[in-house]
Scaffold this motif. Structure first.
Motif, PDB file in Angstrom:
ATOM      1  N   LEU A   1      -6.183  -3.642  12.810  1.00 24.29           N
ATOM      2  CA  LEU A   1      -5.924  -3.113  11.349  1.00 24.29           C
ATOM      3  C   LEU A   1      -4.520  -2.815  11.323  1.00 24.29           C
ATOM      4  O   LEU A   1      -3.731  -2.773  12.383  1.00 24.29           O
ATOM      5  CB  LEU A   1      -6.696  -1.733  11.382  1.00 24.29           C
ATOM      6  N   GLY A   2      -3.985  -2.618  10.195  1.00 21.87           N
ATOM      7  CA  GLY A   2      -2.458  -2.429   9.957  1.00 21.87           C
ATOM      8  C   GLY A   2      -2.384  -0.930   9.143  1.00 21.87           C
ATOM      9  O   GLY A   2      -3.287  -0.338   8.516  1.00 21.87           O
ATOM     10  N   VAL A   3      -1.372  -0.511   9.072  1.00 19.91           N
ATOM     11  CA  VAL A   3      -1.017   0.793   8.338  1.00 19.91           C
ATOM     12  C   VAL A   3       0.193   0.679   7.561  1.00 19.91           C
ATOM     13  O   VAL A   3       1.351   0.326   7.867  1.00 19.91           O
ATOM     14  CB  VAL A   3      -0.710   2.104   9.260  1.00 19.91           C
ATOM     15  N   LYS A   4       0.031   1.245   6.152  1.00 19.29           N
ATOM     16  CA  LYS A   4       1.252   1.057   5.254  1.00 19.29           C
ATOM     17  C   LYS A   4       1.228   2.492   4.507  1.00 19.29           C
ATOM     18  O   LYS A   4       0.480   3.062   4.191  1.00 19.29           O
ATOM     19  CB  LYS A   4       0.308   0.112   4.204  1.00 19.29           C
ATOM     20  N   ALA A   5       2.626   2.764   4.550  1.00 25.59           N
ATOM     21  CA  ALA A   5       2.970   3.927   3.828  1.00 25.59           C
ATOM     22  C   ALA A   5       2.569   3.599   2.286  1.00 25.59           C
ATOM     23  O   ALA A   5       3.070   2.570   1.662  1.00 25.59           O
ATOM     24  CB  ALA A   5       4.477   4.359   3.900  1.00 25.59           C
ATOM     25  N   VAL A   6       1.916   4.636   1.620  1.00 20.99           N
ATOM     26  CA  VAL A   6       1.588   4.423   0.113  1.00 20.99           C
ATOM     27  C   VAL A   6       1.741   5.883  -0.500  1.00 20.99           C
ATOM     28  O   VAL A   6       0.876   6.781  -0.565  1.00 20.99           O
ATOM     29  CB  VAL A   6       0.203   4.062  -0.033  1.00 20.99           C
ATOM     30  N   PRO A   7       3.077   6.228  -0.379  1.00 17.47           N
ATOM     31  CA  PRO A   7       3.608   7.540  -0.946  1.00 17.47           C
ATOM     32  C   PRO A   7       3.110   7.967  -2.363  1.00 17.47           C
ATOM     33  O   PRO A   7       3.096   6.996  -3.285  1.00 17.47           O
ATOM     34  CB  PRO A   7       5.066   7.694  -1.019  1.00 17.47           C
ATOM     35  N   LEU A   8       2.557   9.251  -2.423  1.00 15.13           N
ATOM     36  CA  LEU A   8       1.950   9.673  -3.571  1.00 15.13           C
ATOM     37  C   LEU A   8       2.818  10.812  -4.046  1.00 15.13           C
ATOM     38  O   LEU A   8       3.459  11.721  -2.971  1.00 15.13           O
ATOM     39  CB  LEU A   8       0.787  10.245  -3.665  1.00 15.13           C
ATOM     40  N   GLU A   9       3.128  11.271  -5.307  1.00 17.46           N
ATOM     41  CA  GLU A   9       4.069  12.443  -5.682  1.00 17.46           C
ATOM     42  C   GLU A   9       3.489  13.755  -5.018  1.00 17.46           C
ATOM     43  O   GLU A   9       4.381  14.413  -4.535  1.00 17.46           O
ATOM     44  CB  GLU A   9       4.123  12.463  -7.208  1.00 17.46           C
ATOM     45  N   GLU A  10       2.253  13.736  -4.915  1.00 16.05           N
ATOM     46  CA  GLU A  10       1.706  15.044  -4.626  1.00 16.05           C
ATOM     47  C   GLU A  10       1.608  15.110  -3.077  1.00 16.05           C
ATOM     48  O   GLU A  10       1.150  15.958  -2.471  1.00 16.05           O
ATOM     49  CB  GLU A  10       0.115  15.404  -5.404  1.00 16.05           C
ATOM     50  N   ASN A  11       1.721  13.658  -2.533  1.00 13.16           N
ATOM     51  CA  ASN A  11       1.249  13.637  -1.146  1.00 13.16           C
ATOM     52  C   ASN A  11       2.380  12.575  -0.445  1.00 13.16           C
ATOM     53  O   ASN A  11       1.919  11.463  -0.409  1.00 13.16           O
ATOM     54  CB  ASN A  11       0.052  13.358  -0.563  1.00 13.16           C
ATOM     55  N   PRO A  12       3.562  12.644  -0.425  1.00 13.62           N
ATOM     56  CA  PRO A  12       4.477  11.719   0.122  1.00 13.62           C
ATOM     57  C   PRO A  12       4.297  11.222   1.507  1.00 13.62           C
ATOM     58  O   PRO A  12       4.512   9.985   1.758  1.00 13.62           O
ATOM     59  CB  PRO A  12       5.934  12.150   0.088  1.00 13.62           C
ATOM     60  N   ASN A  13       3.525  12.061   2.267  1.00 13.27           N
ATOM     61  CA  ASN A  13       3.078  11.297   3.417  1.00 13.27           C
ATOM     62  C   ASN A  13       1.469  10.561   3.529  1.00 13.27           C
ATOM     63  O   ASN A  13       1.109  10.190   4.627  1.00 13.27           O
ATOM     64  CB  ASN A  13       2.874  12.593   4.415  1.00 13.27           C
ATOM     65  N   HIS A  14       1.309  10.000   2.567  1.00  8.37           N
ATOM     66  CA  HIS A  14      -0.174   9.340   2.438  1.00  8.37           C
ATOM     67  C   HIS A  14       0.114   7.988   2.675  1.00  8.37           C
ATOM     68  O   HIS A  14       1.165   7.477   2.305  1.00  8.37           O
ATOM     69  CB  HIS A  14      -0.410   9.476   0.846  1.00  8.37           C
ATOM     70  N   ALA A  15      -0.801   7.442   3.583  1.00 14.15           N
ATOM     71  CA  ALA A  15      -0.789   6.095   3.939  1.00 14.15           C
ATOM     72  C   ALA A  15      -2.082   5.536   3.910  1.00 14.15           C
ATOM     73  O   ALA A  15      -3.027   6.315   3.568  1.00 14.15           O
ATOM     74  CB  ALA A  15      -0.245   6.011   5.162  1.00 14.15           C
ATOM     75  N   GLU A  16      -2.296   4.130   4.139  1.00 17.08           N
ATOM     76  CA  GLU A  16      -3.573   3.541   4.117  1.00 17.08           C
ATOM     77  C   GLU A  16      -3.623   2.569   5.476  1.00 17.08           C
ATOM     78  O   GLU A  16      -2.683   1.774   5.710  1.00 17.08           O
ATOM     79  CB  GLU A  16      -3.642   2.695   2.741  1.00 17.08           C
ATOM     80  N   VAL A  17      -4.808   2.648   5.907  1.00 13.63           N
ATOM     81  CA  VAL A  17      -5.139   1.676   6.838  1.00 13.63           C
ATOM     82  C   VAL A  17      -5.795   0.266   6.290  1.00 13.63           C
ATOM     83  O   VAL A  17      -6.889   0.596   5.732  1.00 13.63           O
ATOM     84  CB  VAL A  17      -6.165   2.358   7.831  1.00 13.63           C
ATOM     85  N   LEU A  18      -5.143  -0.730   6.691  1.00  8.20           N
ATOM     86  CA  LEU A  18      -5.519  -1.737   5.890  1.00  8.20           C
ATOM     87  C   LEU A  18      -6.153  -3.090   6.843  1.00  8.20           C
ATOM     88  O   LEU A  18      -6.085  -2.782   7.919  1.00  8.20           O
ATOM     89  CB  LEU A  18      -4.281  -2.357   5.001  1.00  8.20           C
ATOM     90  N   GLY A  19      -6.705  -4.049   6.248  1.00 11.77           N
ATOM     91  CA  GLY A  19      -7.012  -5.182   7.072  1.00 11.77           C
ATOM     92  C   GLY A  19      -8.208  -5.124   7.535  1.00 11.77           C
ATOM     93  O   GLY A  19      -8.787  -5.684   8.631  1.00 11.77           O
ATOM     94  N   TRP A  20      -9.374  -4.514   7.038  1.00  7.54           N
ATOM     95  CA  TRP A  20     -10.563  -4.251   7.489  1.00  7.54           C
ATOM     96  C   TRP A  20     -11.416  -5.796   7.465  1.00  7.54           C
ATOM     97  O   TRP A  20     -11.069  -6.175   6.338  1.00  7.54           O
ATOM     98  CB  TRP A  20     -11.457  -3.216   6.731  1.00  7.54           C
ATOM     99  N   PRO A  21     -12.198  -5.893   8.331  1.00  5.55           N
ATOM    100  CA  PRO A  21     -13.124  -6.822   8.229  1.00  5.55           C
ATOM    101  C   PRO A  21     -14.150  -7.160   7.079  1.00  5.55           C
ATOM    102  O   PRO A  21     -14.270  -5.924   6.590  1.00  5.55           O
ATOM    103  CB  PRO A  21     -13.748  -7.104   9.485  1.00  5.55           C
ATOM    104  N   GLY A  22     -14.805  -8.014   6.729  1.00  6.78           N
ATOM    105  CA  GLY A  22     -15.604  -8.003   5.714  1.00  6.78           C
ATOM    106  C   GLY A  22     -17.025  -7.727   5.979  1.00  6.78           C
ATOM    107  O   GLY A  22     -17.759  -7.158   5.288  1.00  6.78           O
ATOM    108  N   GLU A  23     -17.258  -7.955   7.388  1.00 10.77           N
ATOM    109  CA  GLU A  23     -18.811  -7.621   7.728  1.00 10.77           C
ATOM    110  C   GLU A  23     -18.890  -6.378   7.875  1.00 10.77           C
ATOM    111  O   GLU A  23     -18.037  -5.572   8.748  1.00 10.77           O
ATOM    112  CB  GLU A  23     -19.362  -8.553   8.812  1.00 10.77           C
ATOM    113  N   ARG A  24     -20.136  -5.669   7.320  1.00  6.20           N
ATOM    114  CA  ARG A  24     -20.387  -4.315   7.610  1.00  6.20           C
ATOM    115  C   ARG A  24     -20.568  -3.896   9.086  1.00  6.20           C
ATOM    116  O   ARG A  24     -19.970  -2.754   9.380  1.00  6.20           O
ATOM    117  CB  ARG A  24     -21.669  -4.138   7.006  1.00  6.20           C
TER     118      ARG A  24
END
Lengths: 133, 152
Positions: A89-112
């Motif tokens: 998986l990967g991690v990307k910074a996705v800052p929000l005004e109310e939470n500049p430290n917000h990030a997202e974990v990306l690259g999840w597989p398709g199968e449950r």
């Protein structure tokens, strides 16, 4: 807390926190179940970057989120960016005004079952921090 | 089973229908042991707790009736020594059954109302996952995984 307009890129050594709003996501022995780390079906899994932020600021953000969603805050699972990389998986910074430290974990597989497997590893490696409030 | 009613709304009427549906399910269950009854009661409690969108504080779907029915069916077919250690809602709207010895030895099974058993296991340093059709008999691979998690 980071500055919204100048957050640094995510680095491999960083620690991340995933807020836990369901008591069923925490076992009696203080370990965390995989569903605490399940991503939404159409995007990245929200986390908070634990660098350049004080603990009380992290909890304040968690409390605010819980209040807005009408759920209880039970704690958070702390894990590493490297843990995400280890399961593809990967991690990307996705800052929000109310939470500049917000990030997202990306690259999840398709199968449950593959999502379950990756989330199980993150849950295994995560350390529970119980909400002190 | 009685007719499936829409129970995913948030109104008082929807909540009343949901409660009625739970009582129908309780009455329809064939209770064969106290252990099975305890798990069945836990399932109903999970359904109640996971009945609204976003119940996990994120994008969780309400636990579906088809998933709940599959979970009842699956559990009723288990030998008593294979009963799961915990039952919980899975944010995709399914039911999660867990067999747990330690964070490194566990098996999670998800029943999502799709006629399939989704599973993922941590066996020490090994990981194993897959999908099996939901049938009357517990698939051999799951029997083996449960034994391995329970005995180490």
């Amino acid at each position: 807390m980071m500055e919204y307009h100048s957050v640094p890129p995510v680095e491999n050594w960083e620690k991340l926190g995933r807020f836990i709003f369901s008591r069923n996501h925490i076992r009696g022995d203080g370990t965390i179940r995989w569903h605490a780390f399940k991503p939404p079906s159409d995007g990245g899994m929200s986390v908070i970057r634990l660098r350049e932020i004080k603990d009380h600021e992290v909890w304040a953000i968690g409390k605010r989120i819980a209040a807005g969603r009408e759920v209880n805050l039970y704690g958070r699972g702390d894990f590493g960016v490297q843990d995400c990389l280890d399961v593809g998986l990967g991690v990307k910074a996705v800052p929000l005004e109310e939470n500049p430290n917000h990030a997202e974990v990306l690259g999840w597989p398709g199968e449950r079952e593959s999502v379950m497997a990756a989330a199980q590893v993150l849950a295994k490696r995560a350390v529970l921090a119980r909400f002190p409030g | 089973m009685t007719e499936i009613l829409p129970t995913t709304g948030v109104s008082e009427e929807a909540e009343f229908l949901r409660q009625e549906r739970m009582e129908d399910l309780r009455r329809s269950l064939e209770v064969v042991s106290p252990g099975l009854k305890a798990i069945q009661d836990e399932l109903i409690g999970v359904w109640q707790e996971c009945s609204r969108p976003g119940w996990d504080g994120y994008e969780a779907r309400p636990l579906g009736e088809a998933a709940l029915s599959e979970a009842f069916q699956f559990i009723q077919g288990l030998p008593w020594e294979f009963m799961p250690h915990s039952v919980s809602g899975e944010p995709g709207g399914g039911v999660n059954l867990e067999w747990y010895r330690s964070p490194n030895w566990l098996l999670d099974v998800v029943l999502a109302g799709e006629g399939k058993i989704f599973f993922s296991a941590l066996l020490g340093e090994r990981r194993l996952r897959g999908v099996e059709p939901l049938q009357e008999e517990l698939p051999e691979i799951l029997q083996n995984l449960i034994r391995r998690v329970l005995s180490g």
